[in-house]
Design an enzyme around this catalytic site. Structure first.
Site, mmCIF file in Angstrom:
data_model
loop_
_atom_site.group_PDB
_atom_site.id
_atom_site.type_symbol
_atom_site.label_atom_id
_atom_site.label_comp_id
_atom_site.label_asym_id
_atom_site.label_seq_id
_atom_site.Cartn_x
_atom_site.Cartn_y
_atom_site.Cartn_z
ATOM 1 N N HIS A 371 0.838 -1.202 0.000
ATOM 2 C CA HIS A 371 0.000 0.000 0.000
ATOM 3 C C HIS A 371 0.864 1.240 0.000
ATOM 4 O O HIS A 371 1.752 1.378 0.854
ATOM 5 C CB HIS A 371 -0.933 0.009 1.223
ATOM 6 C CG HIS A 371 -1.855 1.193 1.231
ATOM 7 N ND1 HIS A 371 -1.933 2.080 2.274
ATOM 8 C CD2 HIS A 371 -2.716 1.650 0.293
ATOM 9 C CE1 HIS A 371 -2.820 3.027 1.986
ATOM 10 N NE2 HIS A 371 -3.308 2.794 0.786
ATOM 11 N N GLU A 466 -16.218 2.720 1.910
ATOM 12 C CA GLU A 466 -15.655 3.494 3.027
ATOM 13 C C GLU A 466 -16.594 4.603 3.506
ATOM 14 O O GLU A 466 -16.615 4.927 4.685
ATOM 15 C CB GLU A 466 -14.293 4.075 2.640
ATOM 16 C CG GLU A 466 -14.353 5.030 1.452
ATOM 17 C CD GLU A 466 -12.964 5.487 0.979
ATOM 18 O OE1 GLU A 466 -11.973 4.801 1.252
ATOM 19 O OE2 GLU A 466 -12.884 6.540 0.332
#
Ligand code: NOJ
Ligand code: CA
Length: 669
Positions: A371, A466
């Protein structure tokens, strides 16, 4: 060999020239007319008897040379037919048919002496055009102030769209008439009174500014409005140069829009010679905990990305047929998120041992997904990218989630302007050299580039899961609009699969970090719809988004365990934008069905004629229970087994805000 139906009408008037060229789709249903009327170039489109696009102007405003919107002379035309089958390295369809007729119009702009070619392609489900500036004496470096492409719609259609924004696509869709959709991002999708579906977008956005569309006041005509550079110009280019394609999908119904491969086909063939390392996979991650506020990216008591927690996730992935694990907050810099040069993409947080976790993942045959959050600092990231990719290669990491959550550095540039289009492209091409697959968040819109660069697996560019963790979230209809708008460009990393839809099961207390009001947060679907969305919202890197504690011993986990995301083929069984969709996707001989609805409960009859004749299939059906309702009883579901054959029919019962997911496996009995 297919014939090109090309008619040329040239009518000469006393002092002016009118010339018209007609290009027809391979199945003869769609017709594009090109006109040069006294030096102005225009196109129009008809499907059957229905006017889709009325005569619409083409041209530019250049910084040095001024307007290129009239005084064009046709130097010549060329036409060709194309009919090809190609194989994609991954789904949602592997065998792709690319058939169109093409017209190239070579123009001379008489005052500037600039040569410009217009290329039109007509497919059975739409049309596309692009501008090409060939190598020439009168044009080397140039600056575009405006592109003047018009899309003069024939009526004030019903449309689904998000507001134009130069930095984000994370918005709720609106359903209005075109007259209220005054400045939009693409794709914008419309339905005419006759039921024809039309979607405006672009393909092959590689080195240009993203296009938004602005409505000309008092009309149904959209004009291309490009995202600016910090200096206000739109595109910096050097001849030879070609723009992205402007695309107009035109289909009889909503299902055919989703089945279209036209945007993909407008991209160039694959540039990666060996694609064997590019493999779709499901993944989980140390991720949702941060969004709901039970863990943090930043180091401290509640830090999610510890070595120990990472190993727990890797164990769970290995035991549950999940290919990868993404671990956010593993590196240093999260305490400086938003500042220039905040993130370090090679140094671990003090309680995380990257080498140890990578080795543990390898031993367990799980892909550790890297990431890189940049916080929008593209400039800083370009400096760190190569050492960071070298580190991935050294550790055997072949998938990377990137993120651009924050204003762009250099300041003044936009996520969707040419500066960033170039940056995103550079990341994909550099990643390909290091054998890395990309999942980009806060990306540039999807325009089918995965055909050319199949390591560009998936991207966000949507108001995803999210938002349910820290806002009023996404209403039930949201995920029933995405397949017909955002996803026409390509796969989406929406991250479905949250089982604890009411956000009630967690050990640590939730701490609000991105909202004032945690009480309104929840996922606005039933549990069964989460499974259905894992089929519907296709991503070759498909996340199961919940914290693993909510999957352990959960009977519905069997669906995510069985799901394969490397699909060979996809069929849409029924669809209505914003209301419902049912699709089946095949991987080998197994079919996965996903069906979902908006707030309205539905009973949907389907034929199982997609199954192979003469075979028996064992099915596991994950459905809403009798009393399930997304608002009042979201988590009740049923799991049933049954056997089916090709001639069978099935009634899918979907609760309000609900869905259904089915696995059909060939019977071994
Ligand atoms: C926004 C991304 O969409 C999300 O997935 C990620 O967790 C955060 N940025 C932090 O990188
Ligand atoms: Ca995001």
């Amino acid at each position: 060999m297919k014939l090109i139906y090309l008619a040329v009408l040239i009518t000469l008037f006393a002092s002016c020239t009118f010339s018209k060229q007609t290009l027809i789709s391979p199945d003869s249903n769609i017709q594009l007319n090109f006109e040069n009327n006294e030096g102005q170039t225009m196109y129009s489109v008809i499907k059957g008897k229905e006017i889709i696009i009325q005569p619409s102007l083409l041209g530019f405003n250049f910084k040095e040379q001024g307007a290129l919107d009239s005084k064009f002379r046709i130097l010549g035309t060329k036409n060709k037919s194309h009919d090809e089958e190609w194989t994609a390295p991954w789904g949602p369809n592997k065998q792709i048919h690319n058939e169109y007729n093409e017209l190239e119009v070579r123009l001379l702009h008489e005052t500037s002496k600039i040569k410009l070619h217009l290329i039109f392609r007509v497919f059975n489900d739409g049309v596309a055009f692009r501008y090409v500036f060939p190598e020439q004496e009168n044009l080397t470096d140039f600056v575009i102030l405006d592109e003047l492409s018009e899309f003069a719609l024939a009526d004030n259609h019903t449309s689904w769209w998000i507001e134009a924004d130069y930095d984000t696509y994370e918005k709720l869709y609106k359903k209005t008439l075109v007259s209220e959709a005054t400045h939009v991002n693409t794709p914008i999708t419309m339905r005419s009174k006759s039921g024809t579906h039309i979607s405006l977008h672009e393909a092959a956005l590689t080195d240009y500014a993203g296009m938004t569309l602005q409505l000309k006041e008092g009309s149904n005509t959209y004009v291309s409005t490009l995202v600016p550079w910090a200096d206000g110009t739109k595109v910096k280019a050097s001849a030879p140069f070609k723009t992205p394609w402007r695309t107009i999908l035109i289909t009889d119904n909503a299902a055919q829009l989703v089945e279209s491969n036209t945007i993909l086909n407008l991209n160039e063939p694959c540039k990666i010679v060996d694609t064997s390392w590019i493999e779709p996979m499901k993944y989980i991650g140390i991720w949702w905990g941060m969004h709901i506020g039970t863990e943090t990216w930043v180091e401290g008591d509640r830090h999610g990305a510890t070595t120990e927690n990472s190993k727990r996730y890797i164990d769970f992935a290995a035991e549950n047929n999940i290919g990868g694990v993404v671990i956010e907050g593993w590196n240093s810099g999260w305490d400086k998120w938003g500042a220039k040069d905040a993130f370090d993409h090679v140094s671990s947080a003090s309680d995380y041992n990257l080498e140890e976790v990578a080795a543990y993942a390898k031993t367990n045959n799980v892909d550790l997904i890297m990431h890189h959050e940049t916080g929008g600092d593209a400039e800083g990231y370009e400096k760190l990218m190569v050492p960071a990719f070298e580190l991935c290669q050294k550790l055997g990491i072949r998938a990377l989630k990137t993120g651009y959550a924050g204003g762009i550095y250099p300041r003044g540039e936009h996520h969707h302007g040419q500066y960033m289009v170039r940056h995103y492209q550079k990341v994909v091409e550099t990643a390909a050299k290091y054998g890395i697959m990309i999942n980009a968040h806060e990306p540039i819109k999807a325009t089918g580039k995965r055909r050319t660069w199949p390591n560009m697996m998936t991207r966000e560019g949507v108001r995803g899961m999210e938002w349910n963790a820290w806002s009023t979230g996404n209403p039930p209809s949201h995920t029933l609009i995405i397949p017909f708008t955002r996803m026409l460009g390509g796969p989406v990393d929406y991250t479905p699969g949250t089982f604890d839809v009411m956000l009630t099961n967690f050990k640590n207390e939730r701490v609000a970090w991105n909202t004032d009001d945690l009480s309104v947060t929840r996922v606005h679907t039933t549990l069964a719809k989460q499974l259905a969305l894992s089929v519907i919202l296709y991503s070759p890197l498909q996340m199961a988004s919940d914290i693993i504690d909510n999957y352990v011993d959960h009977p519905a986990m069997k669906f995510l365990n069985d799901l394969d995301v490397d699909f060979d083929e996809t069929k849409i069984l029924n669809a209505s934008i914003g209301e419902y969709i049912t699709m089946v996707r095949r991987s080998g001989s197994t079919w996965y069905l996903g069906s979902a609805t908006n707030e309205e409960a539905r009973e949907i009859d389907i034929n199982l004629d997609f199954l192979d004749a003469g075979k028996v299939y064992d099915a596991i059906i994950y459905a809403d229970a009798e009393t399930t309702h997304w608002e009042t009883n979201a988590t009740d579901y049923t799991i049933q087994t049954a056997t089916f054959k090709k001639d069978d029919t099935l009634m899918l019962k979907l609760a309000s805000g609900g869905g259904q997911a089915i696995v059909f496996k060939e019977s071994r009995k």
